[in-house]
Scaffold this motif. Structure first.
Motif, PDB file in Angstrom:
ATOM      1  N   ILE A 171       0.736  -1.054   0.013  1.00 53.28           N
ATOM      2  CA  ILE A 171      -0.055  -0.112  -0.118  1.00 53.28           C
ATOM      3  C   ILE A 171       1.008   1.207  -0.158  1.00 53.28           C
ATOM      4  CG2 ILE A 171      -1.569   1.427   1.178  1.00 53.28           C
ATOM      5  CD1 ILE A 171      -2.749  -1.271   0.261  1.00 53.28           C
ATOM      6  N   GLU A 172       0.661   2.014  -0.842  1.00 53.48           N
ATOM      7  CA  GLU A 172       1.690   3.275  -1.029  1.00 53.48           C
ATOM      8  C   GLU A 172       0.856   4.627  -0.237  1.00 53.48           C
ATOM      9  OE1 GLU A 172       4.522   3.586  -2.766  1.00 53.48           O
ATOM     10  OE2 GLU A 172       4.328   1.666  -3.412  1.00 53.48           O
ATOM     11  N   SER A 173       1.824   5.159   0.640  1.00 53.50           N
ATOM     12  CA  SER A 173       1.060   6.135   1.382  1.00 53.50           C
ATOM     13  C   SER A 173       2.029   7.385   1.577  1.00 53.50           C
ATOM     14  CB  SER A 173       0.955   5.500   3.004  1.00 53.50           C
ATOM     15  OG  SER A 173       0.314   4.413   2.716  1.00 53.50           O
ATOM     16  N   PHE A 174       1.529   8.570   1.805  1.00 52.55           N
ATOM     17  CA  PHE A 174       2.488   9.866   1.895  1.00 52.55           C
ATOM     18  C   PHE A 174       1.315  10.733   2.373  1.00 52.55           C
ATOM     19  CE2 PHE A 174       0.829  10.230  -2.770  1.00 52.55           C
ATOM     20  CZ  PHE A 174       0.143  11.433  -2.636  1.00 52.55           C
ATOM     21  N   ILE A 175       2.317  11.754   2.997  1.00 49.48           N
ATOM     22  CA  ILE A 175       1.438  13.060   3.523  1.00 49.48           C
ATOM     23  C   ILE A 175       2.159  14.033   2.548  1.00 49.48           C
ATOM     24  CG2 ILE A 175       1.495  14.797   5.266  1.00 49.48           C
ATOM     25  CD1 ILE A 175       2.073  12.455   7.294  1.00 49.48           C
ATOM     26  N   MET A 176       0.926  14.842   2.003  1.00 47.25           N
ATOM     27  CA  MET A 176       1.318  15.949   1.046  1.00 47.25           C
ATOM     28  C   MET A 176       1.035  17.348   2.061  1.00 47.25           C
ATOM     29  SD  MET A 176       2.312  17.123  -1.387  1.00 47.25           S
ATOM     30  CE  MET A 176       2.399  16.203  -2.962  1.00 47.25           C
ATOM     31  N   THR A 177       2.124  18.136   2.094  1.00 47.58           N
ATOM     32  CA  THR A 177       2.109  19.201   3.015  1.00 47.58           C
ATOM     33  C   THR A 177       2.417  20.402   2.132  1.00 47.58           C
ATOM     34  OG1 THR A 177       4.627  19.429   3.474  1.00 47.58           O
ATOM     35  CG2 THR A 177       3.261  17.852   4.833  1.00 47.58           C
ATOM     36  N   PRO A 178       2.147  21.650   2.427  1.00 48.34           N
ATOM     37  CA  PRO A 178       2.721  22.726   1.831  1.00 48.34           C
ATOM     38  C   PRO A 178       4.250  22.829   1.279  1.00 48.34           C
ATOM     39  CG  PRO A 178       1.078  23.703   3.629  1.00 48.34           C
ATOM     40  CD  PRO A 178       1.490  21.950   3.780  1.00 48.34           C
ATOM     41  N   GLU A 179       4.762  22.113   2.248  1.00 47.06           N
ATOM     42  CA  GLU A 179       6.434  21.925   1.623  1.00 47.06           C
ATOM     43  C   GLU A 179       6.587  20.852   0.789  1.00 47.06           C
ATOM     44  OE1 GLU A 179       5.341  22.089   5.236  1.00 47.06           O
ATOM     45  OE2 GLU A 179       5.349  24.345   4.983  1.00 47.06           O
ATOM     46  N   GLY A 180       5.745  19.970   0.605  1.00 47.81           N
ATOM     47  CA  GLY A 180       5.973  19.023  -0.324  1.00 47.81           C
ATOM     48  C   GLY A 180       5.571  17.407   0.150  1.00 47.81           C
ATOM     49  N   LYS A 181       5.993  16.534  -0.599  1.00 45.43           N
ATOM     50  CA  LYS A 181       5.487  15.118  -0.279  1.00 45.43           C
ATOM     51  C   LYS A 181       6.529  14.360   0.685  1.00 45.43           C
ATOM     52  CE  LYS A 181       5.108  10.890  -2.665  1.00 45.43           C
ATOM     53  NZ  LYS A 181       5.523  10.259  -4.117  1.00 45.43           N
ATOM     54  N   PRO A 191       2.134  12.952  -7.398  1.00 47.74           N
ATOM     55  CA  PRO A 191       1.241  14.097  -6.775  1.00 47.74           C
ATOM     56  C   PRO A 191       1.395  15.147  -6.915  1.00 47.74           C
ATOM     57  CG  PRO A 191       2.314  11.790  -5.434  1.00 47.74           C
ATOM     58  CD  PRO A 191       2.980  12.090  -6.679  1.00 47.74           C
ATOM     59  N   GLU A 192       2.819  15.743  -7.186  1.00 46.54           N
ATOM     60  CA  GLU A 192       3.090  17.037  -7.583  1.00 46.54           C
ATOM     61  C   GLU A 192       1.973  17.703  -8.593  1.00 46.54           C
ATOM     62  OE1 GLU A 192       5.437  14.816  -7.549  1.00 46.54           O
ATOM     63  OE2 GLU A 192       6.076  15.048  -5.424  1.00 46.54           O
ATOM     64  N   ASP A 193       1.570  16.791  -9.473  1.00 50.57           N
ATOM     65  CA  ASP A 193       0.742  17.193 -10.801  1.00 50.57           C
ATOM     66  C   ASP A 193      -0.642  17.604 -10.364  1.00 50.57           C
ATOM     67  OD1 ASP A 193       2.743  17.225 -12.268  1.00 50.57           O
ATOM     68  OD2 ASP A 193       2.481  15.139 -13.044  1.00 50.57           O
ATOM     69  N   ASN A 236      -9.545  14.808  -6.328  1.00 52.48           N
ATOM     70  CA  ASN A 236      -8.307  14.281  -6.552  1.00 52.48           C
ATOM     71  C   ASN A 236      -8.308  12.633  -6.682  1.00 52.48           C
ATOM     72  OD1 ASN A 236      -6.836  16.455  -6.940  1.00 52.48           O
ATOM     73  ND2 ASN A 236      -6.430  16.918  -4.912  1.00 52.48           N
ATOM     74  N   SER A 237      -9.292  12.063  -5.598  1.00 52.75           N
ATOM     75  CA  SER A 237      -9.371  10.493  -5.593  1.00 52.75           C
ATOM     76  C   SER A 237      -9.851   9.974  -7.030  1.00 52.75           C
ATOM     77  CB  SER A 237     -10.024  10.111  -4.475  1.00 52.75           C
ATOM     78  OG  SER A 237      -9.434  10.409  -3.273  1.00 52.75           O
ATOM     79  N   GLU A 238     -10.925  10.805  -7.502  1.00 50.87           N
ATOM     80  CA  GLU A 238     -11.679  10.330  -8.648  1.00 50.87           C
ATOM     81  C   GLU A 238     -10.498  10.557  -9.931  1.00 50.87           C
ATOM     82  OE1 GLU A 238     -15.006  12.626  -8.900  1.00 50.87           O
ATOM     83  OE2 GLU A 238     -15.865  11.627  -7.422  1.00 50.87           O
ATOM     84  N   ILE A 239      -9.725  11.470 -10.044  1.00 54.23           N
ATOM     85  CA  ILE A 239      -8.899  11.880 -10.982  1.00 54.23           C
ATOM     86  C   ILE A 239      -7.642  10.779 -11.128  1.00 54.23           C
ATOM     87  CG2 ILE A 239      -6.728  13.392 -11.834  1.00 54.23           C
ATOM     88  CD1 ILE A 239      -8.309  15.632 -10.747  1.00 54.23           C
TER      89      ILE A 239
END
Length: 181
Positions: free
Chosen positions: A92-102, A145-147, A157-160
């Protein structure tokens, strides 16, 4: 194609107004047996959400013995303390996206119910404006994710991601949770 049951599952369970547990679960393979394993893992998470995250991982693992097994990304989110705890077994891929990045979240190899490694629990800040994203291997690695426009809703975003990057022959699940003010 042709399957009527999803081998993936997800959980969002609010234990109080500032604390929730979230997970994406992927039953190995597809069809009825994958669905059974994923739903059993989901049930364990819902029924035992008060356990510490590492204990819950062992509980799920033991409950899944004799099934196909699952991979899992599991997070406890505490918005009052602005932190998140995460443990993952499998792909399972997982990340946090913050204003500073992934910030990638680390999962260890293994299969819950078969050969789970010792679960490790990682702590991260989870501030207003941050997003948690978990997704199963039914999503290709071709997306970045940056896109995405992270100011859009998690649903959009989930639908995209699902519409543009799902594998045609696998179950696919995307879970995005935003920490709003």
């Amino acid at each position: 194609p042709g399957e009527t049951l999803n081998g993936d599952a997800y959980v969002i369970n609010y234990l109080n107004p500032t604390f929730c547990i979230a997970a994406v679960v992927d039953g190995l393979g597809h069809g009825k047996e994958a669905n059974f394993a994923a739903q059993l893992a989901r049930q364990q998470i819902m029924q035992r959400a008060e356990q510490p995250i590492d204990s819950l991982m062992y509980t799920i693992h033991n409950a899944l013995r004799g099934t196909r097994g699952v991979t899992i990304g599991l997070a406890y989110i505490n918005t009052e303390l602005k932190k998140m705890s995460f443990s993952g077994i499998g792909n399972i891929e997982s990340f946090i996206m913050t204003p500073e990045g992934k910030k990638n979240l680390l999962s260890f190899g293994g299969i819950m119910g078969h050969n789970m490694r010792t679960p490790r629990v990682f702590e991260f800040p989870f501030n207003p404006g941050d997003f948690l994203c978990l997704y199963s291997d039914g999503i290709t690695s071709r997306w970045k994710p940056e896109d995405l426009d992270w100011k859009s809703s998690p649903q959009k975003n989930s639908e995209i991601i699902l519409n543009q990057f799902s594998r045609p022959n696998d179950d696919a699940t995307v879970l995005i949770i935003s920490h709003t003010l």
